[in-house]
Design a protein around this motif. Structure first.
Motif, PDB file in Angstrom:
ATOM      1  N   UNK A 138      43.781  42.579  36.717  1.00 53.11           N
ATOM      2  CA  UNK A 138      44.277  41.097  36.683  1.00 53.11           C
ATOM      3  C   UNK A 138      45.341  40.867  35.720  1.00 53.11           C
ATOM      4  N   UNK A 139      45.134  41.220  34.551  1.00 52.00           N
ATOM      5  CA  UNK A 139      45.517  41.235  33.130  1.00 52.00           C
ATOM      6  C   UNK A 139      47.099  41.795  33.380  1.00 52.00           C
ATOM      7  N   UNK A 140      47.160  42.971  33.951  1.00 51.19           N
ATOM      8  CA  UNK A 140      48.552  43.554  34.102  1.00 51.19           C
ATOM      9  C   UNK A 140      49.154  42.996  35.455  1.00 51.19           C
ATOM     10  N   UNK A 141      48.477  42.648  36.388  1.00 52.24           N
ATOM     11  CA  UNK A 141      49.130  42.107  37.645  1.00 52.24           C
ATOM     12  C   UNK A 141      49.776  40.878  37.406  1.00 52.24           C
ATOM     13  N   UNK A 142      48.964  39.755  36.884  1.00 55.57           N
ATOM     14  CA  UNK A 142      49.259  38.271  37.018  1.00 55.57           C
ATOM     15  C   UNK A 142      50.588  38.054  36.430  1.00 55.57           C
ATOM     16  N   UNK A 143      51.339  38.726  35.620  1.00 55.86           N
ATOM     17  CA  UNK A 143      52.706  38.442  35.194  1.00 55.86           C
ATOM     18  C   UNK A 143      53.520  38.788  36.264  1.00 55.86           C
ATOM     19  N   UNK A 144      53.218  39.402  37.255  1.00 57.26           N
ATOM     20  CA  UNK A 144      54.278  39.736  38.598  1.00 57.26           C
ATOM     21  C   UNK A 144      53.989  39.021  39.650  1.00 57.26           C
ATOM     22  N   UNK A 145      52.754  38.490  39.687  1.00 56.28           N
ATOM     23  CA  UNK A 145      52.351  37.855  40.943  1.00 56.28           C
ATOM     24  C   UNK A 145      52.817  36.299  41.338  1.00 56.28           C
ATOM     25  N   UNK A 146      53.447  36.142  42.478  1.00 57.51           N
ATOM     26  CA  UNK A 146      53.951  35.021  42.993  1.00 57.51           C
ATOM     27  C   UNK A 146      53.161  33.923  43.741  1.00 57.51           C
ATOM     28  N   UNK A 147      51.792  34.313  43.826  1.00 58.21           N
ATOM     29  CA  UNK A 147      50.690  33.572  44.580  1.00 58.21           C
ATOM     30  C   UNK A 147      49.573  34.208  44.717  1.00 58.21           C
ATOM     31  N   UNK A 148      48.526  33.640  44.000  1.00 55.60           N
ATOM     32  CA  UNK A 148      47.039  33.982  43.997  1.00 55.60           C
ATOM     33  C   UNK A 148      46.382  33.264  45.292  1.00 55.60           C
ATOM     34  N   UNK A 149      45.621  33.993  46.328  1.00 56.77           N
ATOM     35  CA  UNK A 149      44.559  33.724  47.147  1.00 56.77           C
ATOM     36  C   UNK A 149      43.111  33.825  46.855  1.00 56.77           C
ATOM     37  N   UNK A 150      42.506  32.695  46.724  1.00 56.71           N
ATOM     38  CA  UNK A 150      41.220  33.263  46.248  1.00 56.71           C
ATOM     39  C   UNK A 150      40.206  32.145  46.663  1.00 56.71           C
ATOM     40  N   UNK A 151      38.799  32.652  46.652  1.00 58.48           N
ATOM     41  CA  UNK A 151      37.853  31.749  47.300  1.00 58.48           C
ATOM     42  C   UNK A 151      37.211  30.951  46.106  1.00 58.48           C
ATOM     43  N   UNK A 152      37.853  30.652  44.881  1.00 56.87           N
ATOM     44  CA  UNK A 152      37.764  29.758  43.850  1.00 56.87           C
ATOM     45  C   UNK A 152      36.998  30.064  42.607  1.00 56.87           C
ATOM     46  N   UNK A 153      36.753  31.278  42.162  1.00 58.18           N
ATOM     47  CA  UNK A 153      36.020  31.893  41.151  1.00 58.18           C
ATOM     48  C   UNK A 153      37.039  31.060  39.895  1.00 58.18           C
ATOM     49  N   UNK A 154      36.230  30.417  39.051  1.00 56.88           N
ATOM     50  CA  UNK A 154      36.743  30.030  37.848  1.00 56.88           C
ATOM     51  C   UNK A 154      37.717  30.823  37.121  1.00 56.88           C
ATOM     52  N   UNK A 155      37.111  31.879  36.724  1.00 56.87           N
ATOM     53  CA  UNK A 155      37.711  32.733  35.653  1.00 56.87           C
ATOM     54  C   UNK A 155      39.076  33.253  36.358  1.00 56.87           C
ATOM     55  N   UNK A 156      38.960  33.675  37.489  1.00 52.53           N
ATOM     56  CA  UNK A 156      40.325  33.987  38.181  1.00 52.53           C
ATOM     57  C   UNK A 156      41.282  32.973  38.365  1.00 52.53           C
ATOM     58  N   UNK A 157      40.702  31.872  38.713  1.00 53.29           N
ATOM     59  CA  UNK A 157      41.809  30.764  38.727  1.00 53.29           C
ATOM     60  C   UNK A 157      42.418  30.108  37.356  1.00 53.29           C
TER      61      UNK A 157
END
Length: 438
Positions: A315-334
């Protein structure tokens, strides 16, 4: 400083505390981690000293299976109440005894525990002069489940909101209060002077929150002066390398990341499957899927041509390139997504995920589908709305700036050292620091 770190026997609670332990050791503080015996290897692998809780503690999260069987039809609120009574309140006695024994061998200046380690309550209920300083580190949104600071929801009548508050009181708050007070009385303590689900933030000497103020409902920081926001905790690096397909992606297309985490991922038909089905024909979108370590064939649908799947993704490498996160609500990921200015579509009702998802909508950074079972059509509509409505990304980017304003390492050290200095005096602390530095 001598710091005793106490962690509930849940890997997701232990990992942030291990990151803090490494940071403290880097600055020459002496650290001991107290947690479930089952987590010994995880602690020692990071180079931190370990002490197990008493053998009969059974505070490891898998021991929750030893509790009475949960009702199959229980709502998320009923499940939370069940866990508070049969796991967290039940653990107070063993955790408190483990703390007392650890302090006999390791006379700590400060105890740092996660915000679900209710075993600190007996000490917090006693004379402050007879205990070490106690700080708690938040593991999710503030005062999870307390209900005191639920915001008004657009389109919902006040009468319905009042009914929901009364239901929360009946189903969750009152049973939790009784269970924790019963555990405290059994240890010779008085009952709590405050609401049980607010006690872990209101009773310690310091509450460190790994997040930002703008993601929390507004009442909390005004009412609790000991709360300090410190931004994101830098977790130990266990990142998987990016898969080979990453380098071949068409980066001109929008990248959508979907995850159900590593615990609530037994049924990919809840979110991953509906995402793949709902976005299969979106030609301008590439869906990136992580299974959290589970086999790819656990996904109950065909993988469309616009999707890429991996057991783990950095995630640390991906997030700068992501346009949208779909998640079940994990606090750390959010938190990680918001720290990178990524808007969110959330769909989760288990554990703390219902309230985390509600915060996503309240903060204006995304859409809360308010379900544990996403519908592909509804999910696709939410994705298109977030991607095509600039306000969601601009609001997420505002929160990213707030995250970036925090120097987490500096603030955390300053707050913990300042707390000890205020009690014991700067001269004593400086002598100890000088001695440990050699």
């Amino acid at each position: 400083m001598k710091i005793l770190i106490a962690a509930t026997g849940v890997p997701g609670y232990l990992n942030p505390l291990l990151a803090v332990a490494k940071l403290l050791m880097k600055h020459n503080h002496e650290v001991l981690v107290l947690t479930s015996p089952e987590l010994k290897v995880a602690v020692l692998a990071t180079g931190v000293s370990f002490r197990p809780e008493i053998p009969e503690s059974k505070t490891y999260f898998l021991h929750a299976r030893d509790t009475p069987k949960r009702p199959d039809t229980a709502s998320s609120m009923e499940m939370f109440a069940f866990e508070m009574e049969h796991f967290f309140a039940r653990s107070i006695s063993a955790q408190a005894a483990s703390l007392e024994l650890a302090l006999e061998k390791f006379p700590a200046d400060l105890i740092l525990a996660d915000s679900f380690y209710f075993g600190t309550l007996p000490m917090l209920m006693g004379p402050r002069s007879e205990r070490p300083l106690i700080a708690h580190l938040g593991m999710s949104v503030l005062n999870l489940g307390s209900g005191r600071n639920l915001p008004k929801m657009p389109g919902i009548f006040q009468e319905l909101q009042e009914e929901e508050r009364m239901r929360r009181e009946r189903v969750l708050l009152r049973p939790t209060q009784l269970a924790i007070d019963r555990a405290l009385i059994g240890l010779g303590c008085d009952t709590l002077p405050c609401a049980a689900l607010e006690s872990m933030a209101s009773l310690p000497d310091l509450y460190l929150h790994p997040g930002i103020e703008s993601f929390e409902y507004p009442y909390t920081s005004a009412c609790l002066s000991q709360i300090r926001y410190i931004g994101p905790i830098p977790l130990p690096s266990t990142e998987a390398p990016l898969p080979a397909w990453w380098h071949d992606l068409d980066k001109k297309k929008r990248l959508v990341l979907v995850t159900q985490g590593t615990i609530a991922n037994r049924d990919f038909g809840q979110l991953v499957g509906p995402t793949l089905e709902g976005l299969a024909k979106e030609e301008d979108v590439i869906v990136l899927v992580t299974t959290g370590g589970r086999p790819v064939d656990s996904i109950p649908c065909e993988i469309p041509s616009n999707a890429r799947v991996a057991p783990y993704l950095s995630f640390a490498q991906l997030m700068p390139h992501i346009d949208l996160l779909i998640t079940n609500g994990g606090y750390g990921t959010v938190n990680m997504a918001l720290a990178h200015g990524v808007p969110i579509v959330a769909a989760g009702l288990t554990e703390d995920k219902e309230e985390v998802s509600a915060h996503v909508a309240w903060a204006g950074v995304g859409i809360d589908l308010r379900t544990n079972q996403a519908d592909p059509v509804i999910l696709r509509k939410a994705v298109r709305e977030v991607l095509e409505t600039p306000s969601y990304r601009s609001r997420a980017q505002e929160l990213a700036l707030e995250f970036a304003s925090h120097d987490t390492e500096k603030e955390l050290l300053s707050l913990l050292e300042g707390c000890v200095r205020a009690k014991f005096g700067s001269a004593s602390l400086e002598r100890e620091l000088y001695a440990w530095a050699g």
